[in-house]
Design an enzyme around this catalytic site. Structure first.
Site, PDB file in Angstrom:
ATOM      1  N   GLU A 192      -7.712   8.562   5.581  1.00  0.00           N
ATOM      2  CA  GLU A 192      -8.065   9.183   6.857  1.00  0.00           C
ATOM      3  C   GLU A 192      -8.573  10.613   6.732  1.00  0.00           C
ATOM      4  OE1 GLU A 192      -4.413   8.726   9.069  1.00  0.00           O
ATOM      5  OE2 GLU A 192      -4.824   6.654   9.559  1.00  0.00           O
ATOM      6  N   TYR A 251      -5.040   2.110  15.470  1.00  0.00           N
ATOM      7  CA  TYR A 251      -3.848   2.243  16.317  1.00  0.00           C
ATOM      8  C   TYR A 251      -4.169   2.068  17.807  1.00  0.00           C
ATOM      9  CZ  TYR A 251      -1.258   3.628  12.240  1.00  0.00           C
ATOM     10  OH  TYR A 251      -0.646   3.613  11.010  1.00  0.00           O
ATOM     11  N   ARG A 255       0.863  -1.183   0.000  1.00  0.00           N
ATOM     12  CA  ARG A 255       0.000   0.000   0.000  1.00  0.00           C
ATOM     13  C   ARG A 255       0.897   1.230   0.000  1.00  0.00           C
ATOM     14  NH1 ARG A 255      -2.855   3.126   4.428  1.00  0.00           N
ATOM     15  NH2 ARG A 255      -4.037   4.551   3.108  1.00  0.00           N
ATOM     16  N   HIS A 294      -2.964  10.992   0.139  1.00  0.00           N
ATOM     17  CA  HIS A 294      -2.480  10.800   1.506  1.00  0.00           C
ATOM     18  C   HIS A 294      -1.804  12.108   1.922  1.00  0.00           C
ATOM     19  CE1 HIS A 294      -1.117   7.515   4.534  1.00  0.00           C
ATOM     20  NE2 HIS A 294      -0.782   8.685   5.057  1.00  0.00           N
ATOM     21  N   GLU A 339      -3.782  -0.016   7.868  1.00  0.00           N
ATOM     22  CA  GLU A 339      -2.641   0.434   8.678  1.00  0.00           C
ATOM     23  C   GLU A 339      -2.814  -0.080  10.091  1.00  0.00           C
ATOM     24  OE1 GLU A 339      -1.757   4.659   8.906  1.00  0.00           O
ATOM     25  OE2 GLU A 339      -2.139   4.886   6.772  1.00  0.00           O
ATOM     26  N   ASN A 351      -7.921   1.777   9.345  1.00  0.00           N
ATOM     27  CA  ASN A 351      -6.644   1.964  10.055  1.00  0.00           C
ATOM     28  C   ASN A 351      -6.929   1.963  11.542  1.00  0.00           C
ATOM     29  OD1 ASN A 351      -5.596   2.352   7.526  1.00  0.00           O
ATOM     30  ND2 ASN A 351      -5.080   4.510   7.805  1.00  0.00           N
TER      31      ASN A 351
END
Ligand code: IFM
Length: 458
Positions: free
Chosen positions: A166, A301, A77, A121, A357, A299
């Site tokens: 995002e 985290y 990616r 991005h 991600e 994504n």
């Protein structure tokens, strides 16, 4: 020690973005991006660095491709740099820019690695920012023009396409909190930005489908589950607030064709909107935004634990001790990934989900005899992959996982101080040095399985 196997066609990859790894700021006819400009402003980047060279991937892409091959990766990616393709934002296409990605895609395919590009991005051409950037509706035409140029050139070889990475970060960090380029602090503007990102996603999806009939198209959202710090109504409401602000503001328009009513009223209460009639919303926009997607990129985290602070302002509480946080200050909470996948599947039911991600920033030791021991990153990856495995077992259609990131790179406002890479960079030569986590991830990818054994003590 139990081994947990992933489905046969599961994709294992790594992720990067153009602004964070390419460098080549003045090479190949590239124009200026908003991050090139932002990094020149005093105090915006923690270590004072600039993304002019970063990992020099622009010149070392072949080496990076060999690295991915040696790690047994099935997919990559990456993002395409708009200022490299259209240095003036729109109009004249820069052939050298397209040639760069053309070679990269050919190289990936020859190596048996699936290209998984993202169109945006965060590296908006500065000239478009000078016209108002994402806050102005006119930018959408420029984005579809850019999409057309890229899809036309790469569409004969690229199947899976992602429009934006995002949008929450772009709208909130860039236009409401000012931590990211272009550094604005205007909440009302950030809502316009979010809308224009979503609308440009819908229109760009149509462009890709038209240019590449066999394409699979998706968008990448960051997902952060919100939990109340206590069962009180106030804290439960703070968690609801955060979920609406961070997750549902994007998921609802994309999958339900409407903005979440409660989150709209939250904005009205804060004075960011005058009323529930959204001034930026035109007839037909929501139908475009909600055009069916082939996949959602998620994504993940960490989670946020929320409480209602003084004066009724929701705030995040740090519940985890420092040892359970990464150097970004983010709690290591793998259960949140399983919860996020289950929730998105239950409430929005995308046909496929990729974890686009997931990864951790830690301070790594210097290499000893060529080896960088990063057991905490291994533990992070293992626990999160096991969370993905549980979600799949529960019926969530997760088709792949991309570790963030292939390389230590330019971590936006943190400069080079936060290192997420599976591979470090020699500061003098920029040679790539795989960390222990890279070898661990290679072994997991090759076995298509993760064991739940104990990791060595950090
Ligand atoms: O480095 C970023 C990436 O560009 C977008 N998602 C989060 C990562 C870690 O902060």
């Amino acid at each position: 020690m139990a081994k947990h196997h992933f489905p046969g066609e599961f994709l294992w990859g790594t992720a990067t973005s153009a602004q964070q790894i390419e460098g080549g700021r003045h090479e190949g006819g590239r124009g200026e991006s908003i991050w090139d400009r932002f990094a020149t402003l005093p105090g915006k980047i923690a270590d004072g660095s600039r993304p002019d060279m970063t990992c020099d991937h622009f010149n070392r892409w072949q080496e990076d491709l060999d690295l991915m091959t040696s790690l047994g990766m099935g997919a990559y990616r990456f993002s395409i740099s708009w200022p490299r393709i259209l240095p003036a934002g729109r109009g004249k296409v820069n052939p050298a820019g397209l040639d760069f990605y053309d070679k990269l895609v050919d190289g990936l395919l020859e190596a048996g690695i699936q290209p998984f590009p993202t169109l945006y991005h965060w590296d908006l051409p500065q000239v478009l920012q000078d016209e108002g950037g994402w806050a102005e509706r006119g930018i959408i035409d420029a984005f579809t023009e850019y999409t057309t140029a890229v899809a036309r050139r790469l569409g004969d070889r690229v199947t899976r396409w992602t429009t934006h990475n995002e949008p929450w970060c772009i709208a909130t960090l860039g236009h409401e909190e000012g931590h990211h380029a272009p550094g604005h602090t205007d909440p009302a503007e950030s809502l316009r930005v979010a809308h224009h990102l979503l609308l440009s996603h819908g229109l760009s999806t149509a462009v890709i489908r038209n240019e590449v009939p066999s394409a699979e198209v998706g968008i990448v959202l960051i997902h952060c589950p919100a939990m109340p710090a206590s069962p009180t109504d106030a804290d439960v409401d703070a968690a609801r607030w955060f979920d609406g602000f961070f997750n549902r503001w994007y998921l609802d328009p994309l999958f339900r064709g409407r903005y979440p009513e409660d989150a709209v009223w939250d904005r009205v209460e804060r004075g960011h909107l005058l009323g529930s009639d959204l001034p930026f919303l035109h007839d037909g926009d929501l139908e475009i935004i909600a055009a069916p997607l082939d996949f959602l990129g998620l994504n993940y985290y960490s989670r946020n634990v929320m409480r209602m602070g003084r004066e009724g302002r929701p705030e995040a509480v740090a519940v985890a001790p420092v040892e359970e946080r990464t150097t970004m200050g983010w709690e290591v909470y793998p259960q949140g990934l399983e919860d996020s996948l289950l929730r998105v599947h239950r409430d929005y039911a995308p046909g496929s989900i990729y974890v686009t991600e997931n990864g951790a920033a830690y301070t790594d030791p210097a290499p000893v005899a060529g080896r960088i021991a990063d057991p905490r990153r291994i533990a992070y990856l293992r626990s999160h992959l096991l969370a993905v495995h549980r979600a799949i077992a529960a019926g969530v259609p997760v088709r792949g996982y991309f570790a963030w990131s292939l390389l230590d790179n330019f971590e936006w406002g943190h400069g080079f101080e936060q290192t997420f890479g599976l591979c470090a960079l020699d500061p003098d030569t920029l040679d790539r040095i795989p960390k222990d986590s890279a070898f661990w991830y290679r072994d997991a990818a090759m076995a298509n399985a993760v064991d739940d054994g104990e990791d060595p003590a950090p």
